[in-house]
Write a protein that holds these residues in place. Structure first.
Motif, PDB file in Angstrom:
ATOM      1  N   GLY A  37      -2.503   1.743  13.760  1.00  0.00           N
ATOM      2  CA  GLY A  37      -1.340   1.888  14.461  1.00  0.00           C
ATOM      3  C   GLY A  37      -0.100   2.050  13.846  1.00  0.00           C
ATOM      4  O   GLY A  37       1.007   2.059  14.251  1.00  0.00           O
ATOM      5  N   MET A  38      -0.084   2.751  12.746  1.00  0.00           N
ATOM      6  CA  MET A  38       0.998   3.157  11.904  1.00  0.00           C
ATOM      7  C   MET A  38       1.682   4.362  12.190  1.00  0.00           C
ATOM      8  O   MET A  38       1.320   5.338  11.716  1.00  0.00           O
ATOM      9  N   GLN A  39       2.200   4.368  13.368  1.00  0.00           N
ATOM     10  CA  GLN A  39       3.069   5.392  13.781  1.00  0.00           C
ATOM     11  C   GLN A  39       4.247   5.442  14.770  1.00  0.00           C
ATOM     12  O   GLN A  39       4.339   4.024  15.215  1.00  0.00           O
ATOM     13  N   ALA A  44       0.872  -1.168   0.156  1.00  0.00           N
ATOM     14  CA  ALA A  44       0.162  -0.104  -0.085  1.00  0.00           C
ATOM     15  C   ALA A  44       0.967   1.123  -0.263  1.00  0.00           C
ATOM     16  O   ALA A  44       2.269   1.256   0.234  1.00  0.00           O
ATOM     17  N   ALA A  45       0.300   2.261  -0.470  1.00  0.00           N
ATOM     18  CA  ALA A  45       1.071   3.730  -0.264  1.00  0.00           C
ATOM     19  C   ALA A  45       1.033   4.063   1.114  1.00  0.00           C
ATOM     20  O   ALA A  45       0.094   3.803   1.841  1.00  0.00           O
ATOM     21  N   HIS A  46       2.184   4.697   1.330  1.00  0.00           N
ATOM     22  CA  HIS A  46       2.273   5.496   2.884  1.00  0.00           C
ATOM     23  C   HIS A  46       2.947   6.664   2.936  1.00  0.00           C
ATOM     24  O   HIS A  46       3.350   7.070   1.782  1.00  0.00           O
ATOM     25  N   THR A  47       2.809   7.360   4.111  1.00  0.00           N
ATOM     26  CA  THR A  47       3.378   8.536   4.251  1.00  0.00           C
ATOM     27  C   THR A  47       4.253   8.472   5.479  1.00  0.00           C
ATOM     28  O   THR A  47       3.918   7.973   6.457  1.00  0.00           O
ATOM     29  N   HIS A  65       3.315   9.746  11.648  1.00  0.00           N
ATOM     30  CA  HIS A  65       2.574   8.579  11.318  1.00  0.00           C
ATOM     31  C   HIS A  65       2.230   8.548  10.011  1.00  0.00           C
ATOM     32  O   HIS A  65       2.909   9.384   9.346  1.00  0.00           O
ATOM     33  N   CYS A  66       1.621   7.552   9.527  1.00  0.00           N
ATOM     34  CA  CYS A  66       0.896   7.617   8.087  1.00  0.00           C
ATOM     35  C   CYS A  66      -0.147   8.138   8.110  1.00  0.00           C
ATOM     36  O   CYS A  66      -1.107   7.707   8.867  1.00  0.00           O
ATOM     37  N   ASP A  67      -0.427   8.980   7.172  1.00  0.00           N
ATOM     38  CA  ASP A  67      -1.678   9.739   6.861  1.00  0.00           C
ATOM     39  C   ASP A  67      -2.651   8.718   6.577  1.00  0.00           C
ATOM     40  O   ASP A  67      -3.874   9.103   7.116  1.00  0.00           O
ATOM     41  N   PHE A  68      -2.598   7.802   6.033  1.00  0.00           N
ATOM     42  CA  PHE A  68      -3.497   6.736   5.525  1.00  0.00           C
ATOM     43  C   PHE A  68      -3.665   5.869   6.762  1.00  0.00           C
ATOM     44  O   PHE A  68      -4.898   5.257   6.601  1.00  0.00           O
ATOM     45  N   HIS A  69      -2.962   5.233   7.372  1.00  0.00           N
ATOM     46  CA  HIS A  69      -3.132   4.162   8.440  1.00  0.00           C
ATOM     47  C   HIS A  69      -2.765   4.320   9.922  1.00  0.00           C
ATOM     48  O   HIS A  69      -2.407   3.449  10.642  1.00  0.00           O
ATOM     49  N   GLN A  70      -2.827   5.747  10.150  1.00  0.00           N
ATOM     50  CA  GLN A  70      -2.704   5.914  11.527  1.00  0.00           C
ATOM     51  C   GLN A  70      -3.330   5.117  12.675  1.00  0.00           C
ATOM     52  O   GLN A  70      -2.980   4.726  13.717  1.00  0.00           O
TER      53      GLN A  70
HETATM   54 CU   LIG Z   1       0.350   3.827   5.514  1.00  0.00          CU
END
Ligand SMILES: [Cu+2]
Length: 144
Positions: free
Chosen positions: A130-132, A85-88, A122-127
């Motif tokens: 738990g993506m931080q 997936a795309a992440h940030t 964090h990741c804008d899409f998956h915060q």
């Molecule tokens: Cu992400």
């Protein structure tokens, strides 16, 4: 009958140890971050004045999740998306919002606040999944 109690006690002890495992891992967060965090470890690059680090973004975590740095340290980051997936990499405090497509990597530089305040990213899409993570200069407290 006596033997059954012994076996039961042994089983309970094992359950007790297993139970302690995840709690111990949770306490390995060096600083607090609001919300859920998928913890994949801590890296210490604070012994260097100018450091570079490879940060893996994956589905759905950052590795390392916590990075120990020096106040005012300039950090060159290679953000590698090893997921599908795309992440940030987004830090509101440092005004960074870096996109990285699946399978790609991007490089950017950030400067740790000179007062040593821990900051979260964090990741804008998956915060919310738990993506931080966080950069910190000393353990304790909550990342901003
Ligand atoms: Cu992400």
């Amino acid at each position: 009958m006596r033997r059954a109690w012994f076996v039961l006690a042994a089983v309970l002890m094992v359950i007790g140890f297993v139970g302690v495992g995840p709690a111990g891992a949770a306490s390995s967060k060096p600083v607090k971050i609001d919300g859920k965090v998928n913890v994949k470890g801590t890296k210490d690059i604070s012994s260097k004045k100018s450091a570079s680090i490879e940060l893996e973004a994956d589905d759905y975590y950052f590795n390392p999740t916590f990075v120990k740095v020096q106040p005012g340290e300039k950090v060159r980051i290679t953000l590698k998306n090893e997921g599908s997936a795309a992440h940030t990499f987004t830090s509101d405090g440092l005004s960074i919002d870096q996109d990285v497509a699946a399978g790609k990597s991007v490089k950017f530089t950030l400067t740790v606040p000179s007062d040593g305040t821990a900051f979260a990213f964090h990741c804008d899409f998956h915060q919310s999944m738990g993506m931080q993570g966080a950069f910190f200069t000393k353990a304790g407290g909550t990342a901003q």
